[in-house]
Design an enzyme around this catalytic site. Sequence first.
Site, PDB file in Angstrom:
ATOM      1  N   ARG C  58       0.799  -1.209   0.000  1.00 50.61           N
ATOM      2  CA  ARG C  58       0.000   0.000   0.000  1.00 50.61           C
ATOM      3  C   ARG C  58       0.842   1.275   0.000  1.00 50.61           C
ATOM      4  O   ARG C  58       0.708   2.118  -0.877  1.00 50.61           O
ATOM      5  CB  ARG C  58      -0.878  -0.025   1.233  1.00 50.61           C
ATOM      6  CG  ARG C  58      -1.870   1.081   1.312  1.00 50.61           C
ATOM      7  CD  ARG C  58      -2.728   0.812   2.516  1.00 50.61           C
ATOM      8  NE  ARG C  58      -2.950  -0.639   2.620  1.00 50.61           N
ATOM      9  CZ  ARG C  58      -4.143  -1.191   2.680  1.00 50.61           C
ATOM     10  NH1 ARG C  58      -5.205  -0.438   2.675  1.00 50.61           N
ATOM     11  NH2 ARG C  58      -4.258  -2.495   2.776  1.00 50.61           N
ATOM     12  N   THR C  59       1.705   1.406   0.970  1.00 51.98           N
ATOM     13  CA  THR C  59       2.460   2.645   1.101  1.00 51.98           C
ATOM     14  C   THR C  59       3.360   2.876  -0.107  1.00 51.98           C
ATOM     15  O   THR C  59       3.447   3.984  -0.632  1.00 51.98           O
ATOM     16  CB  THR C  59       3.294   2.615   2.389  1.00 51.98           C
ATOM     17  OG1 THR C  59       2.426   2.332   3.477  1.00 51.98           O
ATOM     18  CG2 THR C  59       3.975   3.946   2.635  1.00 51.98           C
ATOM     19  N   LYS C  86      24.251 -10.482   6.756  1.00 54.19           N
ATOM     20  CA  LYS C  86      24.885  -9.186   6.554  1.00 54.19           C
ATOM     21  C   LYS C  86      25.072  -8.895   5.084  1.00 54.19           C
ATOM     22  O   LYS C  86      25.818  -9.549   4.392  1.00 54.19           O
ATOM     23  CB  LYS C  86      26.214  -9.127   7.302  1.00 54.19           C
ATOM     24  CG  LYS C  86      26.006  -8.780   8.766  1.00 54.19           C
ATOM     25  CD  LYS C  86      27.269  -8.227   9.405  1.00 54.19           C
ATOM     26  CE  LYS C  86      27.004  -7.850  10.845  1.00 54.19           C
ATOM     27  NZ  LYS C  86      28.213  -7.730  11.639  1.00 54.19           N
ATOM     28  N   ARG C 108      11.489   2.952   4.109  1.00 56.86           N
ATOM     29  CA  ARG C 108      10.857   2.186   5.187  1.00 56.86           C
ATOM     30  C   ARG C 108      11.882   1.181   5.703  1.00 56.86           C
ATOM     31  O   ARG C 108      12.621   0.579   4.928  1.00 56.86           O
ATOM     32  CB  ARG C 108       9.622   1.445   4.687  1.00 56.86           C
ATOM     33  CG  ARG C 108       9.135   0.438   5.724  1.00 56.86           C
ATOM     34  CD  ARG C 108       7.803  -0.139   5.408  1.00 56.86           C
ATOM     35  NE  ARG C 108       6.768   0.864   5.570  1.00 56.86           N
ATOM     36  CZ  ARG C 108       5.460   0.575   5.498  1.00 56.86           C
ATOM     37  NH1 ARG C 108       5.060  -0.653   5.271  1.00 56.86           N
ATOM     38  NH2 ARG C 108       4.567   1.520   5.662  1.00 56.86           N
ATOM     39  N   HIS C 137       5.526   6.936  11.607  1.00 59.11           N
ATOM     40  CA  HIS C 137       5.032   6.734  10.244  1.00 59.11           C
ATOM     41  C   HIS C 137       4.256   8.008   9.904  1.00 59.11           C
ATOM     42  O   HIS C 137       3.027   8.024   9.849  1.00 59.11           O
ATOM     43  CB  HIS C 137       4.123   5.501  10.209  1.00 59.11           C
ATOM     44  CG  HIS C 137       3.770   5.047   8.821  1.00 59.11           C
ATOM     45  ND1 HIS C 137       4.105   5.747   7.682  1.00 59.11           N
ATOM     46  CD2 HIS C 137       3.110   3.939   8.384  1.00 59.11           C
ATOM     47  CE1 HIS C 137       3.658   5.085   6.615  1.00 59.11           C
ATOM     48  NE2 HIS C 137       3.059   3.994   7.016  1.00 59.11           N
TER      49      HIS C 137
END
Lengths: 178, 434, 307
Positions: C58-59, C86, C108, C137
Site C-alpha cells: 500500500r504505502t 549481513k 521504510r 510513520h
Amino acid sequence: MTKKKVVMDAEGIDRSLTRIAYEILEENKGIRDLVVIGIREGGVCLAERIAKKISNIEKTDVPLGILDITLYRDDVLSTAKKPKLGKTDIPFSLDNKKVVLVDDVIFTGRTIRAAMDALMDFGRPTLIQLAVLIDRGHRELPIRPNFVGNSLPSSLWEEVSVHLAEIEGIDEVVIENI
Amino acid sequence: MRLLLKGGRIIDPSQNMDATMDLLIEKGTVSRIATTIPERKGEKTAVIDLTGMILTPGLIDMHTHLREPGHEYKETVQTGSEAAVAGGFTSIACMANTEPINDNRSVTEFILRQAQAAGMARVYPVAAVSKGEQGKFLTEFADLKDAGAVALSDDGNPVMDSRLMRNALEYASSLGIPIISHCEDTNLSAGGQMNEGYTSTELGLQGIPNTAEHIMIARDIALAEFSNVSVHIAHVSTAESVRIIREAKKRGVMVTAETAPHYFTLTDEALKEFSTNYKMYPPLRKNEDVEAIKEGLKDGTIDAIASDHAPHSSIEKDVEFEYAANGIIGLETSLSASLILVKENVLSLSQLIEKMSTNPSGILKIPGGTLKAGSNADITVIDLQKKWIVKADTFRSKSRNTPFEGRKFRGRAVLTIVGGNVKYSILSLPGRKI
Amino acid sequence: MKFERKDILGLKDYSRDEINFILDTAESLKEISTRKIKKVPTLRGKTVISLFYEPSTRTRTSFEIAAKRLSADAVNITASASSVVKGETLIDTARNLESMNPDIIIMRHSAAGAPHILARLLKHQSIINAGDGAHEHPTQSLLDMMTIREKRGKIDGLRVALIGDIAHSRVARSNIYGLTIMGAEVALCGPAMMMPREIDKMGVTVHNRMEEAIRDADIIMMLRIQLERQKNNMFPSVREYAKLYCLTPDRVKMAKKNVLVMHPGPINRGVEIDPQIADGPYSVILEQVTNGVALRMALLYLLAGGK
C-alpha cells in the site's frame, strides 16, 4: 519611496468588464459551447463577474471554472519557498468547448502559457481566448490577449495591482513604484 | 636511576594522606615521601616539578575489554594499555569475552605476554566463569588463577543458571579469587535496545527494564549471603540496584560494587537522535537513577568506578541502532568524567581516588592503590585545571565509540608513571637533570 | 507559513500551522487524481527513489502513484535488512544512491531511526520516513488527519480512540503526536503487554476496557495486530484478542452517532475489526487510501527543488 497612482476606479472597471462581456459574445456568436475559466488568484472574481454579465445578457448560465496554475509554472521548483497551492475546480470536460481564460493583469505571458498547458489536461477545447483587465506590456512569450480592459504601458519598476471589492473591499487599479 | 617528584599535592587514601610533599622513586618503587626531599649531588636524579598538580596512587580500571585475541581491529592489548596510561590508569583488568574466550590458561598467558610486550599499563586478565561463557560448565579456576587471572566473570554473557552461579561463588571463594557478576536477566532484557521508560516509548525502541538488572543483583546477593562468600557486582546502573546493595552491605553481606562514569553523567534522553555511541549494556537510565548512583557513590554503597571500556569499530557502530553493538570506550575519558563528582561535591578528591585506585586494588587483590614506601611506583598526576575537549580521533584507543565526543572537560591526567617509568606525559619533561 | 524542512522524519516537533499547511496542500492536489489525465508536470526531471527494507504494498504503491502524478521519475528498490544476514550496510547503500543524484528518497525500515541515518548523511537529498520500526510513520498520520479534517472540518476538540498494539505501532506514535498537536483528545486501549511504559506522558489517556476508550469517540482508529506476536506471548490467542479488542457493531454504538472508523490497513477481518464495520457506513478506510496519494503528492511537492 513608493508612489501610488489610481489608474482605474470602480466605474471604469465595471465599464470595461461589460464591454468585454459583449465582445466575447460578439466574437463567439453567442453562448453556445462557451465556458469561462478564471486563473487564481486575480482572475477568479473577474471571471465570475464576466460570467454573470454574460448570463444576464443571454439569460442562460455560462459554465464557470477556476484554475490554479502553480503546478504548471516554469519556476515552481526554482524558488526556495513553495507558493501556496490553490484548488483547481473545473467540474466539466473542455472537449469541444470555447474557453475564455480570465486573468487580471497580463505581463510576461508566462502565467498564460502555464494556464494553457493546464487546460489541455482537461480535454481538447475548440479554441482558447484570453480576457484580461490590464495589459501592461513586457511580453516574454508570443501571447496576445483577445479582450483587454485597458492597455497600460508600464515600466519594469512599477507594480500594477488590481484590487477587487470581493477581496480588498474596493474596486481599483493602482500603479506603484517599487 | 632516581625520579624525584617535587611539590605536588599527594592524595593517598590508603594512608589518609592529603598534603603537599615530595616523593622519591628508586628502582621502580616508592622510596620516600617527605615535606622536602633534597636533590643529592653525585647521584643521577630526574626531577619533575609538580607544583599545582595532584599526585595519586596509579589509577586502576577494573573493568575493560581489550578485544585481543580475536578482535584486534577494535583494540589490542597494546592500544588498550596505551589508552589506559593516557587516561591516567596504571593498571587495568580486562574481561574474558575475547575470541577465543579467556577460559583457559593459554589465553590468559597470551594476554599477559602481549601486555609485557606493550610495556604500558599493567594488565590483569579476568577469566571466564564458564567454558566459552556458555553458562554450562565451570572453567578451571585454580589453573586460571595460577596462570595470572585475577578474577572470574562471564561479563557480557551473564550466568543465568543460579546453581552454576552458586557453585562458582563458593569454589572461587575457597580459592581466594573474586567473581565479578554482570547482572542481567536475559529473559527480561531480550530484544531490548535501551532503558525502558518514556524515552523508549517515544522512540519506539524496545526497552530493557530496570528489573532485568536488580533481580539478578538480588539473586547474587542472596547466593553470596547464603554461602557466606563475596561477590562483586559490575556496572551498577539503577536506583533499585543501589538500594539492594546498600541493604545487603548493612546486613554484612560481602558484596562490593562498581559503576561506570556514563551512569552518573548521562541519561537515556541522550538517545533521542539514535546515536549508537550511547548504546551499551546496562543502558543509560533515567535521571532518578543517575541521582541514586551518585548517592550510592557518596555513601560507600558503590566501591569503585570502572570504565567498562568496550571498543567497537565503525563496522559495529555505523549501522541502524537496533543492529549496533553494545558498548562505549572509556579509558581516556573516565577520570575527567569522574572529576565531575568532585565538582558536584558528591565525592572528595580523596574519595574519588579511593574508588578509582585503592578499592579496585583491594577487590581484585592486586598491587597498587597506595603510595606507601616500598610499593610499586605506579603514580598518576592530575591537573585539575587542565581544560580539554574530547576528540576521539586523537585517542590512543583504536576505536572511536565515545559518548563524550565534543564534550568540554576540566581536569585530566597529565603524567602517568608505571613502575617508576613515565608512560604518558603531557608535561614538559623531564624537567632538569642534575 | 513557509515549509522549510529538508526531510520528513516524524511529526513529533511539528507545529499546528505546519500540519495544516501540508493538509491544505494535499487537499488542493486531491483533484488531480480525479482528472482524465491524472498528471501534472510539476516534478519533471526529479527522481524519487523508494527504498523499502520491509514489505509493503500500500504505502509503496501510494508513493509511486503520487510521484508519477507529479511527473517525477519513480524508482523502487526492495532491499533486505537483517542483523543476521549481513549485506551491504545502510550507509554504503545510502552513498551509492547518493552517487546517482536522486532528489527524494522514501524509506521504510524495520529499525527505528534508520531514516535519520540517511537524513544526516545525505546533504542534498530529502528523506521521507515511510515507517521506521515502532517509531514513526508520519505520512500515515498525516493522511489520517487529512481524512478527519475533510470529514469533520476540524481536528481540534475531537475525541479519538486508538485501539490495539500501541507498543509496536509507529502509526500510533505518529498519530499521538499529530493529533495532540492538532488539539484532539486521544484515548488508548490495548492489551497490557502492548501498552508501552509511561505512554500517558505523551498527553493521552490509557484505558483497560475498550468500551471506556471508545465512549463518545468522534473517531475510532483500529491498529493492525501482527498475528506473529502471539508467539512472544503478547496475547494468548486471536480468539481472546478479538473478544476484548475487536471493533464490533455493539461497540461502535458506544461512540458518537456520526463516528468515523479508520484503519491504516491491511485489515485482519474479524480480528481487530468486524467485517460489518469495515464495510459499513462509518468506515472511511478507503477514503484514507485515496487521501494517501494526495497527501504524499503534497509532501513530494513541498520537498522537491528550491533547496
